[in-house]
Motif scaffolding. Structure first.
Motif, PDB file in Angstrom:
ATOM      1  N   ASP A  47      37.936  49.562  32.511  1.00  0.00           N
ATOM      2  CA  ASP A  47      39.353  49.647  32.886  1.00  0.00           C
ATOM      3  C   ASP A  47      39.769  48.608  33.915  1.00  0.00           C
ATOM      4  O   ASP A  47      40.831  48.740  34.542  1.00  0.00           O
ATOM      5  N   SER A  48      38.959  47.571  34.099  1.00  0.00           N
ATOM      6  CA  SER A  48      39.370  46.520  35.033  1.00  0.00           C
ATOM      7  C   SER A  48      40.634  45.824  34.533  1.00  0.00           C
ATOM      8  O   SER A  48      41.453  45.359  35.340  1.00  0.00           O
ATOM      9  N   CYS A  49      40.819  45.738  33.216  1.00  0.00           N
ATOM     10  CA  CYS A  49      42.029  45.126  32.662  1.00  0.00           C
ATOM     11  C   CYS A  49      43.270  45.933  33.025  1.00  0.00           C
ATOM     12  O   CYS A  49      44.321  45.371  33.339  1.00  0.00           O
ATOM     13  N   THR A  50      43.137  47.258  32.982  1.00  0.00           N
ATOM     14  CA  THR A  50      44.260  48.136  33.328  1.00  0.00           C
ATOM     15  C   THR A  50      44.654  47.957  34.785  1.00  0.00           C
ATOM     16  O   THR A  50      45.843  47.830  35.121  1.00  0.00           O
ATOM     17  N   VAL A  51      43.648  47.937  35.656  1.00  0.00           N
ATOM     18  CA  VAL A  51      43.897  47.803  37.095  1.00  0.00           C
ATOM     19  C   VAL A  51      44.469  46.424  37.412  1.00  0.00           C
ATOM     20  O   VAL A  51      45.428  46.287  38.191  1.00  0.00           O
ATOM     21  N   ALA A  52      43.869  45.381  36.811  1.00  0.00           N
ATOM     22  CA  ALA A  52      44.349  44.017  37.070  1.00  0.00           C
ATOM     23  C   ALA A  52      45.788  43.849  36.617  1.00  0.00           C
ATOM     24  O   ALA A  52      46.592  43.189  37.282  1.00  0.00           O
ATOM     25  N   ALA A  55      46.196  38.232  33.530  1.00  0.00           N
ATOM     26  CA  ALA A  55      45.334  38.893  34.522  1.00  0.00           C
ATOM     27  C   ALA A  55      44.220  39.682  33.859  1.00  0.00           C
ATOM     28  O   ALA A  55      43.086  39.710  34.356  1.00  0.00           O
ATOM     29  N   CYS A  56      44.511  40.331  32.731  1.00  0.00           N
ATOM     30  CA  CYS A  56      43.492  41.153  32.069  1.00  0.00           C
ATOM     31  C   CYS A  56      42.359  40.292  31.527  1.00  0.00           C
ATOM     32  O   CYS A  56      41.188  40.703  31.523  1.00  0.00           O
ATOM     33  N   VAL A  57      42.681  39.090  31.046  1.00  0.00           N
ATOM     34  CA  VAL A  57      41.667  38.182  30.511  1.00  0.00           C
ATOM     35  C   VAL A  57      40.802  37.641  31.646  1.00  0.00           C
ATOM     36  O   VAL A  57      39.570  37.604  31.552  1.00  0.00           O
ATOM     37  N   GLU A  58      41.433  37.238  32.716  1.00  0.00           N
ATOM     38  CA  GLU A  58      40.718  36.660  33.852  1.00  0.00           C
ATOM     39  C   GLU A  58      39.778  37.666  34.494  1.00  0.00           C
ATOM     40  O   GLU A  58      38.719  37.303  35.026  1.00  0.00           O
ATOM     41  N   THR A  59      40.128  38.956  34.439  1.00  0.00           N
ATOM     42  CA  THR A  59      39.388  39.976  35.171  1.00  0.00           C
ATOM     43  C   THR A  59      38.325  40.667  34.318  1.00  0.00           C
ATOM     44  O   THR A  59      37.468  41.353  34.862  1.00  0.00           O
ATOM     45  N   CYS A  60      38.366  40.526  33.015  1.00  0.00           N
ATOM     46  CA  CYS A  60      37.478  41.278  32.128  1.00  0.00           C
ATOM     47  C   CYS A  60      36.010  41.005  32.453  1.00  0.00           C
ATOM     48  O   CYS A  60      35.517  39.887  32.277  1.00  0.00           O
ATOM     49  N   VAL A  61      35.287  42.028  32.917  1.00  0.00           N
ATOM     50  CA  VAL A  61      33.903  41.834  33.359  1.00  0.00           C
ATOM     51  C   VAL A  61      32.954  41.635  32.175  1.00  0.00           C
ATOM     52  O   VAL A  61      31.879  41.059  32.327  1.00  0.00           O
ATOM     53  N   GLY A  62      33.335  42.106  30.991  1.00  0.00           N
ATOM     54  CA  GLY A  62      32.494  41.942  29.819  1.00  0.00           C
ATOM     55  C   GLY A  62      32.824  40.704  29.010  1.00  0.00           C
ATOM     56  O   GLY A  62      32.222  40.480  27.958  1.00  0.00           O
ATOM     57  N   ASP A  63      33.793  39.931  29.484  1.00  0.00           N
ATOM     58  CA  ASP A  63      34.242  38.734  28.766  1.00  0.00           C
ATOM     59  C   ASP A  63      34.663  39.095  27.343  1.00  0.00           C
ATOM     60  O   ASP A  63      34.413  38.345  26.396  1.00  0.00           O
ATOM     61  N   ALA A  64      35.323  40.251  27.213  1.00  0.00           N
ATOM     62  CA  ALA A  64      35.718  40.729  25.891  1.00  0.00           C
ATOM     63  C   ALA A  64      37.055  40.161  25.435  1.00  0.00           C
ATOM     64  O   ALA A  64      37.353  40.177  24.241  1.00  0.00           O
ATOM     65  N   ARG A  65      37.849  39.665  26.379  1.00  0.00           N
ATOM     66  CA  ARG A  65      39.198  39.201  26.037  1.00  0.00           C
ATOM     67  C   ARG A  65      39.252  37.680  26.011  1.00  0.00           C
ATOM     68  O   ARG A  65      38.683  37.012  26.874  1.00  0.00           O
TER      69      ARG A  65
END
Length: 346
Positions: free
Chosen positions: A153-158, A298-308
């Protein structure tokens, strides 16, 4: 019980082998009930439900834009008055959902092109006379690798941090379902931003042209034109739109409403009752204001799994275009005919 992946699967170990129909069902659960959504809206509920259902038919190719607005012109004019009559619905050059000039001239609303709808697009620093938000050569698209999403959920928070969204408004959610029985338990994580559809029912249904598609593929909301009827909320097949009720995080963070995001390049200052975007519909914009600065959402930059992954779908050499064209790629709710610019990798 959902089958777990095996060595013969294309999926990674521990990833549940969930079919696309199951993923579409997860999306459907996120959608608001149409009549509940419109229960406290002044606009006519029966009209909104009918217009939303037919807007989805237009996206599926079962109804033309001409037929749609010929059917609803009189009712929309009676319900929305000058707000409807002063804007083209939709523009005469809005792609597959366009109305012909002949039909537009027969309707109660104004006749105009997409340029007349988008005249308020903000200029960004360094633009020439033809510049402005969404005026670049790119067609922005996003590819999300479901095998890499860890459901953090880092994308949601970011997204909430970047766009300063209020309570109840989350442009990026991660839908989750658990499979199996302990200790053999796995989870399906499906991030869901706005799909930025090529054939968006939300554009078709809007009686005041507050929602329109920009040249770069992003579906824009003009907060100053939006009247908050919420017809687009129930027309969206993905449940990706939200109404701003004016709530704030003031109880949790002092001065939470004092600093707002420059969505679509517009700095609106502190949140105040009666001031846009309060009372408007809101949604993900692919962080258009960041794209214009050459930055990733922001969601792409923050994605910890590099999924986006973000890029130009019309550039065949871009990573995003190649991923979207791969055998692993699919779109959510493909039968809706919306042709999203968000792709997933299974």
């Amino acid at each position: 019980m959902v089958a777990m992946s095996t060595a013969d699967d294309d999926t990674l170990p521990g990833i549940p082998n969930v079919g696309k129909a199951d993923l579409d069902a997860m999306v459907e659960k996120e959608r608001p009930d149409p009549r509940e959504e419109l229960a406290d809206v002044e606009a006519d509920t029966d009209l909104g439900v009918a217009m939303a259902e037919d807007a989805q038919r237009v996206a599926r190719g079962e109804l033309s834009g001409d037929e749609y607005w010929e059917k609803y012109d009189e009712a929309a004019a009676a319900e929305f008055g000058e707000a409807y009559q002063e804007t083209p619905n939709p523009a005469v050059d809005a792609g597959d959902q366009t109305v012909s000039t002949e039909t537009a001239e027969s309707l109660s609303c104004a006749v105009g092109s997409m340029d007349t709808v988008a005249t308020e697009s903000t200029q960004v620093e360094g633009d020439g006379p033809d510049g402005g938000i969404g005026a670049g050569d790119e067609k922005w698209g996003m590819v999300i690798d479901l095998q890499k999403c860890v459901g953090c959920d880092s994308c949601t928070v970011a997204c909430k941090s970047e766009n300063r969204t209020p309570p109840g408004v989350s442009y990026n959610v991660v839908m989750e379902e658990e499979h199996g029985e302990f200790p053999n338990v796995t989870r399906t994580n499906v991030p869901r931003p706005c799909m930025q559809c090529d054939n968006p029912p939300c554009v078709q249904v809007c009686p005041v042209s507050a929602t329109y598609k920009m040249d770069d593929g992003v579906v824009n909301i003009d907060y100053d034109r939006c009247i908050g009827c919420r017809y687009c909320n129930i027309a969206c097949p993905y449940g990706a739109r939200y109404f701003d009720f004016g709530e704030n995080y003031d109880d949790e963070v002092d001065g939470a409403g004092e600093l707002t995001s420059s969505e679509y390049g517009v700095d609106r200052g502190p949140r105040e009752e009666g001031k846009s975007p309060i009372g408007n519909i809101r949604k993900c914009s692919f962080c258009t204001h960041r794209l214009e600065r050459g930055e990733e959402p922001a969601c792409v930059e923050t994605c910890v799994g590099d999924a986006r992954n973000m890029g130009d779908l019309e550039n065949p050499d871009s990573d995003v275009a190649q991923m979207a064209d791969s055998s692993r790629a699919f779109q959510l709710k493909e039968d809706e005919g919306t042709d999203p610019n968000v792709y997933y990798l299974k």
